[in-house]
Design an enzyme around this catalytic site. Structure first.
Site, PDB file in Angstrom:
ATOM      1  N   MET A 522      36.397 123.835  15.721  1.00  0.00           N
ATOM      2  CA  MET A 522      35.562 124.208  14.751  1.00  0.00           C
ATOM      3  C   MET A 522      34.838 123.082  14.114  1.00  0.00           C
ATOM      4  SD  MET A 522      36.285 127.192  14.482  1.00  0.00           S
ATOM      5  CE  MET A 522      35.297 127.554  13.226  1.00  0.00           C
ATOM      6  N   ASP A 523      35.139 121.762  14.405  1.00  0.00           N
ATOM      7  CA  ASP A 523      34.398 120.714  14.002  1.00  0.00           C
ATOM      8  C   ASP A 523      32.727 120.966  14.463  1.00  0.00           C
ATOM      9  OD1 ASP A 523      35.476 118.729  12.426  1.00  0.00           O
ATOM     10  OD2 ASP A 523      36.811 118.319  14.312  1.00  0.00           O
TER      11      ASP A 523
END
Length: 752
Positions: A522-523
């Site tokens: 998700m980064d």
């Protein structure tokens, strides 16, 4: 922001729906044609999920040919997400569209791209997650790899398709010509594995799942009184504060006093930490950690996220309805903008006969204040497609991607990847002379991007009002954990905490009563949203809307990435079931062992025809006519029995050989690839995906253009490589010396 842009979508897959929905939320007029069951990845979900993606409202068409002729003339963007074989030899090939509709931006989204050995492979979400290298890193290392419940590959592809289309629209405003954008879902998803890929290419390291154990300690979810909480020791300089707050001095004393000591004594440290957490609920721990300056977060359920005070105050969720009138709540917009309006319709100029081989963002300058992963990835995407990106580095506290060793700050493959094609200048913005030069640089720039906590830029004298005084039409992209308003506005966040707080992590696990696992990554996806925000603002400005300030909450973009599950949860009244590697509709679906150490293959029978083909492949032809297995519902009831038979067949076979046999039979199968597999993969090789410069090989681009695409000019720069360039162009300052190793500070230094 996109008012007056007209978009046509063909292909009912989530990736295309995601791209089109984002365009619609930004103001575009979006219509869709039925795809006659030819989508690259067929959608299978509830009515609420379909409504979220806009896949429940196609316009009628008596004849596709008539519809195309009538619609294309007044269409700016075509998103075509049908299988390559469905487009071949039709009016929708890239060459045919270029000739007949030279103004059109034509975006092709497919599972593996429009060429290469895997072009016509069948795929579902688990296939794509496996073949992009992400599934290998998800789950418990003592078990089979774990599929992500969020549609990571399709979300990635939809976001990159959005960015590519906006780049092409912006370029069209200059020369009047449209462009083709090609997005492979596999290649888009592989961006999420960029660090693992870069490190494998440089060192040969093959990353694998490790039960969510991070390279730093602590940095994961732990049980607490009412569930689980994400606890991290970052920023490292603030750990001592929470030691005092939690009331256990041993957590900050030897052998746990520094990050290095905690790494060496992980098991003993966690044994010391767990009892302290067990006495508190996740919300009190969340606020305690944040008050101490640490990025702690609750592991929230979807129901808790729907009622979260931060999201409620920011009015993030909105009411909507399915086509048959059933209400649900889903995310509104993924980022907020503060700007003026643009004309309702901006016609492109006539096509120019001149040609240019310049990349689409040539001439755009970006000042990059970001650090760690999400923000740098956003700026990297802009740099890859031609923008001049200048990374501002603070010598006393370097970007964590430069590592924790001052003598090795230029030696990490992850930095080469995340900051490729960028400049590096070192400035101490607490010094008036350095700040003055920085402001001169901003005055000559188009975009400023930062991912500090709200208030940091203002304390430096670089908030939006100050930036507008330097350049009236400046664009500021502010990427923070929770946004610039609301009760959590001053709170910090890293990817693991943001994933937990958004409800996203709660969706992925081996079993309903087991642990929840992080997905990969998700980064990066939050970084893609940052690039999408930048392109939205840049196109808005070029269409006459002026500068903008974009407030991007990474928690909200995480929520947007699972918007269909919020829609289904709020509409049906029940959270999605934790399914492990199974599917809510298709059966069988799973991850099965193959010959070799830690070798696996995913298999999904996406319809009855694929089931029939699968029974022949696994030497169980008698099951083809077995009444128990006649439909997916029956097969789900007997999933364990089917899984055992499939595993018996796969475990004696090489995974690539098994995949080829199954794909030839028409079954959606994919090897759970690791970084080494991808580095030598024949499909990626045929598509010339990996890039190389200065003897350094790095992951390729997330999408490609028919003309004037991006590329790799150089890897991430040495610290302060462009200090001399800065001094020469902004001569009010004496030459800036590149700091010596002994004067540097890293992100891992501990201060009390």
């Amino acid at each position: 922001m996109l008012a007056g842009i007209r978009v046509l979508r063909i292909g009912d897959c989530a990736g295309a729906g995601f791209c089109a929905q984002l365009m619609a939320r930004m103001g575009a007029e979006v219509r869709a044609l039925p795809d006659d069951d030819q989508a690259a990845v067929r959608f299978a979900g509830s009515a609420f999920e379909a409504a979220w993606y806009g896949l429940d409202d196609n316009i009628p068409s008596a004849s596709p040919a008539q519809a195309y002729d009538a619609l294309f003339a007044d269409c700016d963007v075509l998103i075509d997400a049908r299988r390559p074989s469905a487009v071949q030899d039709t009016a929708l090939t890239a060459e045919r569209l270029r000739q007949a509709h030279p103004h059109l931006v034509h975006c092709r989204i497919s599972a593996f791209g429009d060429d290469g050995p895997y072009r016509d492979h069948h795929a579902t979400d688990i296939t794509l997650y496996a073949m992009s290298g992400l599934m290998q890193a998800t789950g418990d290392g003592k078990r089979e790899p774990l599929n992500a419940r969020p549609r990571i590959a399709q979300v990635s592809a939809g976001l990159y398709a959005y960015i590519g289309c906006l780049m092409a629209l912006r370029r069209r405003m200059d020369d009047g010509r449209g462009n083709g954008v090609e997005v492979s879902m596999q290649e888009a998803a592989m961006q999420n594995a960029e660090i693992a890929l870069a490190e494998n290419l440089h060192t040969g390291k093959v990353a694998r799942r490790n039960n969510d154990e991070h390279a730093l300690v602590p940095w994961r979810t732990y049980p607490c009184a009412d569930g689980a909480v994400f606890v991290c020791g970052g920023p490292a300089r603030n750990w001592w504060r929470v030691v005092d707050a939690i009331g256990d001095p041993a957590l900050g004393a030897s052998p746990f006093g520094s990050m290095a000591e905690r790494l060496q004594n992980r098991a003993a440290f966690e044994a010391q930490l767990r009892p302290s957490l067990a006495d508190h609920d996740k919300w009190s721990l969340f606020h305690m950690g944040q008050r101490c300056g640490l990025s702690w977060a609750p592991l929230a359920t979807l129901e808790e996220a729907l009622d979260d005070p931060q999201l409620r105050e920011r009015r993030f969720f909105r009411e909507a309805h399915t086509t048959d009138g059933r209400p649900f709540r889903g995310p509104d917009i993924p980022f907020r903008t503060f700007a003026g309006d643009v004309p309702a319709k901006t016609s492109p100029p006539p096509p120019s006969p001149a040609t240019s081989d310049a990349p689409p963002l040539a001439g755009v300058r970006v000042v990059d204040f970001t650090h760690d992963w999400a923000g740098p990835h956003a700026a990297r995407v802009l740099a890859d497609y031609g923008a001049e990106v200048i990374k501002i580095e603070y010598p006393q506290r370097l970007d964590g991607m430069r590592g924790g060793f001052p003598h090795k700050v230029n030696d990490f493959a992850r930095f080469w990847q995340l900051h490729r094609n960028k400049r590096s200048v070192t400035l101490d913005l607490t010094r008036d002379d350095h700040l003055a030069v920085c402001k001169e640089l901003i005055a000559d720039s188009d975009i400023v991007i930062e991912n500090s906590r709200p208030g940091v830029m203002a304390r430096l004298g670089l908030d939006f009002d100050e930036l507008r005084a330097l350049r009236e039409d400046i664009i500021l992209i502010s990427m923070s954990a929770f946004g610039t308003s609301g009760p959590y506005a001053t709170y910090a966040g890293y990817g693991g905490g943001i994933e937990a707080a958004s409800g996203l992590q709660s969706l992925t696990g081996y079993a309903p009563d087991g642990a929840s696992y992080r997905v990969r990554e998700m980064d990066v996806i939050n970084g893609i949203y940052g690039a999408a925000a930048a392109m939205s603002a840049l196109l808005h400005r070029q269409r006459g809307g002026g500068g903008q300030w974009v407030d991007l909450s990474e928690t909200e973009t995480c929520c947007w990435s699972i918007g269909e599950y919020f829609a289904d949860c709020s509409g049906s009244g029940a959270a999605p079931e934790i399914l492990g590697n199974r599917h809510p509709v298709h059966a069988p679906q799973g991850c099965y062992p193959c010959a070799g150490e830690d070798r696996w293959i995913t298999i999904c029978a996406a319809d009855d025809r694929q089931w029939q083909a699968l029974t022949a492949c696994i030497d169980a032809p008698q099951w083809a006519d077995e009444p128990r297995f006649a439909d997916a519902a029956g097969r789900r009831q007997h999933h364990n029995e089917i899984d055992a038979r499939i595993a018996e067949w796969t475990q004696a076979r090489d995974p690539m050989t098994a995949m080829r046999q199954l794909q030839t039979a028409g079954v959606a199968a994919g090897v759970v690839m690791n970084a080494a597999d991808l580095a030598s993969d024949p499909h990626l090789s045929a598509r010339e995906w990996f890039l190389e410069t200065q003897g350094i090989r790095l992951p390729g681009l997330p999408f490609r253009f028919l003309r004037d695409s991006g590329g790799l000019r150089h890897p991430g720069p040495a610290l302060g490589r462009d200090n001399q360039w800065l001094a020469e162009h902004y001569g009010t300052l004496s030459p800036i010396e590149t700091p010596r190793a002994e004067t540097l500070g890293t992100a891992f230094d501990t201060e009390r």
